[in-house]
Write a protein that holds these residues in place. Structure first.
Motif, PDB file in Angstrom:
ATOM      1  N   ILE A 176       0.619  -1.172  -0.036  1.00  0.00           N
ATOM      2  CA  ILE A 176       0.093   0.000  -0.006  1.00  0.00           C
ATOM      3  C   ILE A 176       1.009   1.375   0.135  1.00  0.00           C
ATOM      4  N   LYS A 177       0.707   2.202  -0.935  1.00  0.00           N
ATOM      5  CA  LYS A 177       1.352   3.365  -1.081  1.00  0.00           C
ATOM      6  C   LYS A 177       0.905   4.494  -0.028  1.00  0.00           C
ATOM      7  N   PRO A 178       1.709   4.882   0.797  1.00  0.00           N
ATOM      8  CA  PRO A 178       1.272   5.880   2.017  1.00  0.00           C
ATOM      9  C   PRO A 178       0.884   7.144   1.373  1.00  0.00           C
ATOM     10  N   LYS A 179      -0.122   7.750   1.977  1.00  0.00           N
ATOM     11  CA  LYS A 179      -0.317   9.104   1.441  1.00  0.00           C
ATOM     12  C   LYS A 179       0.204   9.953   2.611  1.00  0.00           C
ATOM     13  N   GLU A 180       0.913  11.189   2.466  1.00  0.00           N
ATOM     14  CA  GLU A 180       1.381  12.063   3.549  1.00  0.00           C
ATOM     15  C   GLU A 180       0.772  12.499   4.320  1.00  0.00           C
ATOM     16  N   LYS A 181      -0.366  12.872   4.145  1.00  0.00           N
ATOM     17  CA  LYS A 181      -1.390  13.646   5.060  1.00  0.00           C
ATOM     18  C   LYS A 181      -2.006  12.392   5.996  1.00  0.00           C
ATOM     19  N   GLU A 182      -2.407  11.569   5.343  1.00  0.00           N
ATOM     20  CA  GLU A 182      -2.889  10.326   6.246  1.00  0.00           C
ATOM     21  C   GLU A 182      -1.927   9.613   7.251  1.00  0.00           C
ATOM     22  N   LEU A 183      -0.719   9.443   6.619  1.00  0.00           N
ATOM     23  CA  LEU A 183       0.243   8.993   7.390  1.00  0.00           C
ATOM     24  C   LEU A 183       0.567   9.866   8.650  1.00  0.00           C
ATOM     25  N   ASP A 189      -2.329  11.337  15.569  1.00  0.00           N
ATOM     26  CA  ASP A 189      -3.481  10.557  16.505  1.00  0.00           C
ATOM     27  C   ASP A 189      -2.944   9.737  17.633  1.00  0.00           C
ATOM     28  N   ASN A 190      -1.699   9.304  17.390  1.00  0.00           N
ATOM     29  CA  ASN A 190      -1.090   8.302  18.230  1.00  0.00           C
ATOM     30  C   ASN A 190      -0.024   8.980  19.135  1.00  0.00           C
ATOM     31  N   LYS A 191      -0.012  10.179  19.079  1.00  0.00           N
ATOM     32  CA  LYS A 191       0.885  10.956  19.978  1.00  0.00           C
ATOM     33  C   LYS A 191       2.304  10.731  19.699  1.00  0.00           C
ATOM     34  N   VAL A 192       2.960  10.395  18.454  1.00  0.00           N
ATOM     35  CA  VAL A 192       4.185  10.015  18.325  1.00  0.00           C
ATOM     36  C   VAL A 192       4.887  11.537  18.188  1.00  0.00           C
ATOM     37  N   ASP A 193       6.016  11.537  19.431  1.00  0.00           N
ATOM     38  CA  ASP A 193       6.726  12.618  19.525  1.00  0.00           C
ATOM     39  C   ASP A 193       7.808  12.762  18.731  1.00  0.00           C
ATOM     40  N   ARG A 194       8.055  13.716  17.839  1.00  0.00           N
ATOM     41  CA  ARG A 194       9.119  13.913  16.835  1.00  0.00           C
ATOM     42  C   ARG A 194      10.679  14.078  17.820  1.00  0.00           C
ATOM     43  N   LYS A 195      10.678  14.458  19.062  1.00  0.00           N
ATOM     44  CA  LYS A 195      11.597  14.574  19.594  1.00  0.00           C
ATOM     45  C   LYS A 195      12.200  13.388  20.483  1.00  0.00           C
ATOM     46  N   LYS A 196      10.937  12.811  21.189  1.00  0.00           N
ATOM     47  CA  LYS A 196      11.423  12.045  22.083  1.00  0.00           C
ATOM     48  C   LYS A 196      11.108  10.357  21.734  1.00  0.00           C
ATOM     49  N   ASP A 197      10.683  10.233  20.607  1.00  0.00           N
ATOM     50  CA  ASP A 197      10.079   8.710  19.900  1.00  0.00           C
ATOM     51  C   ASP A 197      11.074   8.485  18.681  1.00  0.00           C
ATOM     52  N   THR A 198      11.231   7.088  18.729  1.00  0.00           N
ATOM     53  CA  THR A 198      12.010   6.927  17.537  1.00  0.00           C
ATOM     54  C   THR A 198      11.002   5.518  16.793  1.00  0.00           C
ATOM     55  N   LEU A 199      10.891   5.675  15.621  1.00  0.00           N
ATOM     56  CA  LEU A 199       9.965   4.783  14.743  1.00  0.00           C
ATOM     57  C   LEU A 199      10.837   3.703  14.028  1.00  0.00           C
ATOM     58  N   ARG A 220      10.804   8.444   2.952  1.00  0.00           N
ATOM     59  CA  ARG A 220      10.986  10.123   2.662  1.00  0.00           C
ATOM     60  C   ARG A 220       9.950  10.882   3.346  1.00  0.00           C
ATOM     61  N   ILE A 221       8.759  10.352   3.466  1.00  0.00           N
ATOM     62  CA  ILE A 221       7.645  11.036   4.152  1.00  0.00           C
ATOM     63  C   ILE A 221       8.153  11.493   5.622  1.00  0.00           C
ATOM     64  N   LEU A 222       8.586  10.352   6.376  1.00  0.00           N
ATOM     65  CA  LEU A 222       8.972  10.294   7.681  1.00  0.00           C
ATOM     66  C   LEU A 222       9.878  11.343   7.860  1.00  0.00           C
ATOM     67  N   LYS A 223      11.202  11.394   7.131  1.00  0.00           N
ATOM     68  CA  LYS A 223      12.258  12.056   7.287  1.00  0.00           C
ATOM     69  C   LYS A 223      11.806  13.601   6.909  1.00  0.00           C
ATOM     70  N   LYS A 224      11.102  13.758   5.903  1.00  0.00           N
ATOM     71  CA  LYS A 224      10.510  15.178   5.295  1.00  0.00           C
ATOM     72  C   LYS A 224       9.889  15.846   6.523  1.00  0.00           C
ATOM     73  N   ASN A 225       9.135  14.884   7.557  1.00  0.00           N
ATOM     74  CA  ASN A 225       8.397  15.429   8.528  1.00  0.00           C
ATOM     75  C   ASN A 225       9.049  15.346  10.006  1.00  0.00           C
ATOM     76  N   LYS A 226      10.507  14.968   9.712  1.00  0.00           N
ATOM     77  CA  LYS A 226      11.315  14.979  10.956  1.00  0.00           C
ATOM     78  C   LYS A 226      10.969  14.204  12.028  1.00  0.00           C
ATOM     79  N   PHE A 227      10.558  13.021  11.750  1.00  0.00           N
ATOM     80  CA  PHE A 227      10.436  11.950  12.546  1.00  0.00           C
ATOM     81  C   PHE A 227      11.552  11.206  12.707  1.00  0.00           C
ATOM     82  N   LYS A 228      12.113  10.876  13.872  1.00  0.00           N
ATOM     83  CA  LYS A 228      13.145   9.935  14.071  1.00  0.00           C
ATOM     84  C   LYS A 228      13.200   8.496  13.736  1.00  0.00           C
TER      85      LYS A 228
END
Length: 309
Positions: A176-183, A189-199, A220-228
């Motif tokens: 399934i190809k992810p859609k940026e907005k939905e992802l 919605d699940n409170k993933v913290d860009r600074k404290k959490d690592t995916l 690419r989407i995750l890095k663009k939106n600065k998720f670790k």
């Protein structure tokens, strides 16, 4: 170990005539294998199978043996309970008639061996037959078995994961190809913290379930939106996710439809387990009963510690 000519997955979308012609063809092909013929001449009392055409070959020859269904994923859960829906009964009658015409059989399993059956007591049906033995694998012993992979990692790879990090397993279906907005909405919605959490991201162990362009797009989407991110190396994609949850002490898992979600809910009940069930519909070419809406009612009833979205 027998290699059989059933490597290609075919979907017939309830076209029973095509299904039964295909089944007969494969069953006859397997029956004529020398290795199978040699086994059929042996007097055996127990068969441990996984619902394959090979089981049907053995069952036709020796119905007195006890057949045990060995768990290998999520698909069989859909048949665990006897569903008295009119449509299913009609399908059962059609199957019965076709079985008679084509001299096919549906293996009558004596028992079921697995982990997903922990949430079921006696109401387990396979091929519309109620099983007599519900055999539950010892969870703690199974966890010890998973530690075999730890020795492999220690010998071949240096893990660089900090146990103090807050690790979240993102179990995406790369068909399934992810859609940026939905992802991003899912993670927010699940409170993933860009600074404290690592995916944690890992490819599927079967290459046929991985579409590299979708995988790269997700990263690419995750890095663009600065998720670790921590990406499990491609040459370690064979590692089961259940082992990853155990080894990295995952506290939260966000997943699309996957058997891992259900295994984790039983093996590691303290993990926050979020399943985006409806996303499977986005991949319309794939058909499987366990992804249908009526299966969802069964999952919600039996797996209380999964958050369904």
């Amino acid at each position: 170990i027998i290699s059989t000519p059933e490597t290609k997955h075919k979907v017939f979308r309830l076209n029973y005539l095509k299904l039964y012609f295909y089944s007969n063809h494969i069953i006859n092909k397997i029956s004529n294998l020398k290795s199978v013929k040699d086994i059929l001449n042996v007097e055996y009392k127990n068969v441990y199978g996984a619902g394959s055409f090979l089981d049907e070959v053995f069952y036709k020859t020796n119905k007195k043996a006890k057949f045990y269904f060995v768990e290998h994923g999520l698909g069989n859960i859909y048949n665990f309970t006897n569903q008295n829906f009119l449509k299913i009964k009609i399908h059962f009658i059609i199957k019965y008639i076709l079985n008679y015409i084509f001299k096919n059989t549906n293996t009558k399993y004596h028992g079921y061996l697995g982990i997903l059956n922990y949430n079921f007591k006696e109401d387990i049906y396979i091929n519309n037959y109620k099983i007599r033995e519900n055999i539950k694998i010892d969870i703690e012993e199974f966890k010890k078995t998973l530690n075999v992979f730890s020795r492999y990692l220690k010998k071949n790879y240096k893990t660089k994961y900090n146990p103090k990090q807050n690790l979240i397993l993102l179990n995406w279906n790369f068909l399934i190809k992810p859609k940026e907005k939905e992802l991003i909405n899912i993670l927010t919605d699940n409170k993933v913290d860009r600074k404290k959490d690592t995916l944690i991201i890992k490819l599927h162990n079967k290459s046929m379930n991985n579409k590299s362009s979708n995988y790269r797009f997700l990263i690419r989407i995750l890095k663009k939106n600065k998720f670790k991110l921590k990406i499990i190396n491609n040459n370690m994609s064979f590692l089961p996710l259940e082992f990853i949850v155990q080894k990295l002490k995952i506290k939260k898992m966000i997943s699309l439809m996957s058997s891992t979600t259900f295994y984790v809910s039983i093996m590691y009940p303290d993990v926050v387990n979020i399943l985006y069930f409806s996303y499977n519909k986005k991949f319309k070419e794939y058909y499987s009963p366990e992804h249908k809406t009526d299966a969802l009612y069964l999952y919600k009833k039996k797996f209380k510690n999964i958050v369904f979205n």
